[in-house]
Design an enzyme around this catalytic site. Structure first.
Site, PDB file in Angstrom:
ATOM      1  NE  ARG A   1      -8.547   8.404   4.930  1.00  0.00           N
ATOM      2  CZ  ARG A   1      -8.333   8.271   3.678  1.00  0.00           C
ATOM      3  NH1 ARG A   1      -7.379   8.586   2.804  1.00  0.00           N
ATOM      4  NH2 ARG A   1      -9.344   7.641   2.997  1.00  0.00           N
TER       5      ARG A   1
ATOM      6  NE  ARG B   1      -3.424  -0.497   3.095  1.00  0.00           N
ATOM      7  CZ  ARG B   1      -3.942  -0.333   4.129  1.00  0.00           C
ATOM      8  NH1 ARG B   1      -3.755  -0.764   5.201  1.00  0.00           N
ATOM      9  NH2 ARG B   1      -4.913   0.583   4.148  1.00  0.00           N
TER      10      ARG B   1
ATOM     11  CG  HIS C   1     -19.365  51.538  -8.451  1.00  0.00           C
ATOM     12  ND1 HIS C   1     -20.560  51.236  -8.740  1.00  0.00           N
ATOM     13  CD2 HIS C   1     -19.591  52.633  -7.740  1.00  0.00           C
ATOM     14  CE1 HIS C   1     -21.437  51.718  -8.144  1.00  0.00           C
ATOM     15  NE2 HIS C   1     -20.743  52.739  -7.404  1.00  0.00           N
TER      16      HIS C   1
ATOM     17  CB  CYS D   1     -13.879  51.086   7.660  1.00  0.00           C
ATOM     18  SG  CYS D   1     -13.434  52.789   7.583  1.00  0.00           S
TER      19      CYS D   1
ATOM     20  CG  MET E   1       0.900   1.892  -7.646  1.00  0.00           C
ATOM     21  SD  MET E   1       2.199   0.757  -6.980  1.00  0.00           S
ATOM     22  CE  MET E   1       1.445   0.136  -5.686  1.00  0.00           C
TER      23      MET E   1
END
Ligand code: ADP
Ligand code: MG
Ligand code: MG
Length: 886
Positions: free
Chosen positions: A334, A91, A452, A828, A102
């Site tokens: 996991r 694996r 705008h 702001c 893979m």
């Protein structure tokens, strides 16, 4: 003596770098005492060495052989010979889960001899030969990229010849099938299927190593910013068999629901199956809940393990398992991917369950998740049925459908009739605001992310796509052309402001909102944040929205937005075109009445929450029409001569309005306007204070201050106006006068300004424009090239330029607070809701940020995360941010 390989019992979850994610977690589960088939990990170190040398080193070969022999001892089985042959899976497993690498090979260790031993020992022909068949197929497919279908055909051929299925195959039948498989293999691989089991193993390991550099993996890494030099680990693990008996099977499961976050096991189980059968879709698996009835013991064990894993990993797990003859084996765990909705719910639940701390909970939410949760989005299933006809810049996220309208006025009319409207224009101007307010979405063919249309739409939380060059918009003709078709007024389109795509027709949406749990998380955020979050807004709707979303108050109410309603616009025009004081006084009286009404509504919505109101800012000519027909109409409606009106409008027009007669300069040339506004504010505040028995302290903000005498003069104007009202009404209240800091010069003299100001508010849009000398309205013509050529790291109108603009802000805030310790300082403008910008602002002597209501929840999260991260850094601790959204 082992350098390149690790037995599962030797690793742990923190060794992801060398063991990869899968190997590290198999090790961790082994050490937790969970039932994990034993095995070992070939480390990423070995992979990196292989990728340089292009062959397996002698050292590695020796180590692997020795590990296999250890595995033989542990399992009591023998690899490639003996009565009870050892079979393994191979694996891949990199540090980050990586599709494109893979695939897994199962049943490795079977050959013509060992398959017979397995058949004898298990007295199960179909199992033994079925497993062997699968090995040849997987090995052929994974290592030599032979199409699985080619193998399947070989099986079907035998079934067809025999007239029965593989369940009834005799030994002869199986031998024939295997023979056919080997032929397919040899024909396409150019070599025989390896009978030496060590050959099988080493070829497989090499193939995993090589797959690190295949094209799919490379592309994936590039997309996800994964470094190319990590390499992958390889896990070699004893096989357990979900295909062994009717009491066997394989499953995948989440420890909580990954779509909703609801507690409880969630997943699927497929009996009499191996590996990827469950995801291949050939057979339909059962919901995991069915196991409770069919295999109560296994189910209970799974539940216990799920709890143990969650406790241990402090997060929802995504688990793979196999049952062999009623024995449960864990094959992978996991942290599970999840939707933003589930992420929020799970983080809060884990916090409530005391599995994670408040700080940890905060770190588990990504700002982007909130954005996704709040905006409507197109239903994926419905979206798949539509092709996009054009795309532009995703200026303001969301998803909306409506009929195409080409003028603001037309949009208004259609909306009043109850139609859903998409305003489609080449670009928008302040005159279009009314039309934009009523539209579900705004699309422009020109303009950039700070045009705008983009700025206004973001402020309103309206879905918006700008710079959509695929559309040729003919506003006068009320048509738009795109490659392959024409949009006419009234045609239905759907707009995705999150990716900038336009579609024909209606696409169903799902709505977004702040859920109960998200609200609770954000309340915790507020406790940890240093910066407070305010909202920008002036309409009751926006103010309510800001408050609902958790803003402490309004940090920026722009009064000019209030002047664009038709009757007021007319009054403003009369004022601008007034020829004598009497005219001025009478129109101002009218406008004042209207403004006062606005302010009353605002204060009534906010009550004792603070509100900063900015006096009129834009150049006056923006209030006048430009087209001849409109000017003619205006002249008629105010009973003036057209030529005179046209001349006056022309005289007001400026070459460079951004640097022209605007902001405080209006108060210098026409003080009556600010005076009127201040009177309206104070009168409204007195009214609402009394009516609601609250203590309203209005904050009046002067825009565009550049020299100290301007502020002195404007402040005196405010004070005089307020005192006038106090005298007239016999009532009094506290109020504050402060200034926008948006000119570089204002930053340089901030100490002087601070003496006359109760507060500073950085207007980062103008400050950026003036510091760089980039006109906001023209920057889209060159900024993209700047970004492409890496002359700028970011669009400075979206991500605060910390080096230049930031240095000015730092200077101004520091000087200001030194000169006036009571000075409140805020930011702001667009960057107030942006994560990178807040990260920097949090390091300045600034007290709050103010952003559009829509961004308030995100900003609250970011402010808390930033503060926690910066505190952690100060203490030398690593602050981890999670990334688990599906
Ligand atoms: P992926 O990364 O694509 O999920 P895995 O390495 O997890 O690939 O393998 C896929 C599946 O193969 C597993 O979920 C499991 O069902 C099966 N599998 C892998 N190793 C073994 C093993 N040693 N015994 C039984 N099944 C295995
Ligand atoms: Mg897979
Ligand atoms: Mg897996």
């Amino acid at each position: 003596m082992f350098n390149l390989t690790y037995a599962f019992a030797e690793g742990n979850k923190d060794l992801r770098d060398i063991l990869g994610g899968k190997g590290a977690n198999l090790s961790e589960m082994t050490n937790l005492g969970l039932p994990v088939p034993q095995g070992f990990v070939v480390s990423t170190v070995a992979c990196r060495a292989y990728l340089k040398a292009h062959e397996l080193t002698d050292d590695l070969v020796t180590e692997i052989r020795s590990r296999v022999s250890d595995l033989e001892t542990v399992t009591g089985k023998t690899f490639g010979h003996g009565a009870d042959p050892l079979l393994v899976s191979v694996r891949s497993g990199a540090k980050f889960s990586m599709p494109g690498m893979m695939d897994t090979i199962l049943n490795l260790g079977l050959n013509d001899v060992t398959v017979q031993r397995v058949a004898q020992r298990t007295e199960n022909l179909a199992f033994a030969y079925g497993s062997y068949r699968r090995l040849i197929q997987m090995f052929g497919n994974v290592v030599f990229e032979i199409d699985i279908k080619d193998f399947n055909e070989a099986s079907h051929k035998v079934e067809n010849v025999r007239g029965y299925g593989s369940a009834n195959f005799t030994r002869q039948d199986w031998l024939l099938v295997i023979e056919q498989y080997k032929q397919v293999f040899q024909a396409q691989a150019g070599q025989e299927f390896p009978q030496d089991v060590y050959d099988q193993l080493f070829i497989a390991v090499e193939a995993v190593f090589k797959s690190w550099d295949n094209d799919r993996a490379k592309v994936y890494r590039q997309l996800h910013n994964i470094p190319d030099d990590l390499g992958t680990a390889v896990n070699i693990q004893q096989m357990v068999f979900g295909n062994y008996s009717k009491d066997s099977g394989t499953g995948v499961m989440f420890t909580r629901n990954p779509a909703t976050g609801a507690p409880g096991l969630f997943g699927e189980y497929l009996s009499q199956a191996q590996g990827e059968d469950i995801v291949s879709g050939a057979r339909t698996p059962d919901p995991i809940a069915n196991l409770e009835a069919s295999k109560p013991q296994v189910y209970q064990q799974l539940k216990t393990i799920a709890e143990k894993l969650e406790k241990h990993y402090q997060d929802m797990q995504d688990v793979e398992f196999t049952v062999e003859d009623n024995h449960l084996y864990m094959l992978q765990t996991r942290n599970g991917k999840r939707t933003p909705n589930a992420a929020v719910n799970i983080a809060y639940d884990l916090y409530e369950e005391k599995l994670i701390s408040a700080q940890e909970m905060i770190s588990r939410i990504e700002p982007g998740m909130i954005e996704q949760l709040l905006h409507p989005s197109f239903l994926a299933s419905d979206l798949a049925k539509h092709d996009s006809i054009a795309s532009g810049l995703p200026a303001s996220p969301g998803a909306a459908t409506g009929e195409v309208i080409f003028t603001a006025q037309g949009a208004k009319v259609a909306a009043e009739k109850g139609h859903h409207v998409v305003l489609l224009r080449n670009e928008t101007s302040p005159e279009d605001i009314v039309g934009m307010t009523v539209s579900e979405a705004v699309v422009t063919s020109r303009g950039g992310m700070t045009s705008h249309a983009a700025v206004v739409a973001r402020g309103m939380g309206t879905c918006c796509v700008v710079g959509c060059q695929d559309l040729q918009v003919d506003e006068a003709g009320a048509v738009a052309h795109y490659a392959g078709g024409v949009l006419k007024e009234g045609d239905i389109i759907s707009v995705d402001g999150t990716n900038g795509k336009i579609y024909l027709g209606t696409i169903k949406t799902t709505a977004g909102s702040v859920s109960d749990k998200l609200n609770k998380i954000l309340a915790v955020c507020d406790k940890y944040a240093r910066l407070q979050v305010f909202g920008n807004g002036e309409t009751v709707k926006d103010i309510r929205e800001a408050i609902v979303k958790g803003a402490r108050g309004i940090g920026l109410a722009r009064t000019e937005h209030m002047f664009f309603q038709p009757d007021r616009l007319k009054a403003m025009r009369q004022l601008i075109l007034a020829e004598n004081d009497a005219d001025i006084t009478s129109t101002l009286a009218y406008i004042k009445g209207e403004q006062k009404g606005d302010f009353v509504a605002m204060f009534e919505t906010l009550l004792d929450k603070p509100c900063t109101i900015r006096l009129l800012d834009p150049p006056l000519h923006e209030f006048l029409p430009t087209k001849e027909a409109d000017l003619q109409q205006l002249a008629q409606s105010i009973h003036k001569d057209y030529n005179w009106v046209a001349a006056k409008a022309a005289a007001l027009r400026e070459v460079n309005p951004m640097l022209g007669l605007r902001g405080v300069r209006l108060a210098v040339t026409l003080p009556q306007i600010y005076q009127m506004q201040v009177e309206a504010i104070i009168e409204a505040a007195i009214l609402v204070s009394e009516a609601h028995q609250v203590n309203i302290i209005p904050e009046i903000m002067i825009p565009l201050i550049g020299v100290t005498p301007e502020l002195e003069m404007a402040k005196k104007l405010c004070v005089d106006a307020a005192e006038g009202i106090f005298e007239k009404t016999g009532k009094r209240l506290d109020y504050k006068v402060g200034t926008m800091i948006e000119m570089p010069r204002a930053c340089l003299i901030a100490d002087e300004l601070a003496q006359d100001a109760d507060f500073f508010s950085f207007g980062t849009n103008d400050l950026t424009q003036l510091t760089f000398g980039y006109s906001r309205d023209d920057a889209h013509k060159f900024l993209p090239t700047y970004l492409e050529d890496h002359l700028l790291p970011n669009d400075p109108f979206q991500v605060l330029d910390t080096k230049g603009v930031g240095a000015l802000m730092n200077m101004a805030a520091t000087k200001g607070k030194a000169a006036n310790p009571k000075l409140k300082v805020g930011v702001c403008g667009e960057v107030g809701g942006n994560a990178e910008s807040i990260e920097f602002i949090n390091t300045l002597p600034v007290d709050y940020v103010s952003c559009s209501p829509f961004r308030v929840p995100q900003a609250r999260l970011i402010c808390a995360q930033t503060q926690l991260r910066q505190e952690a850094e100060k203490n030398g601790v690593e602050y981890k941010a999670s990334s688990v959204t599906a």
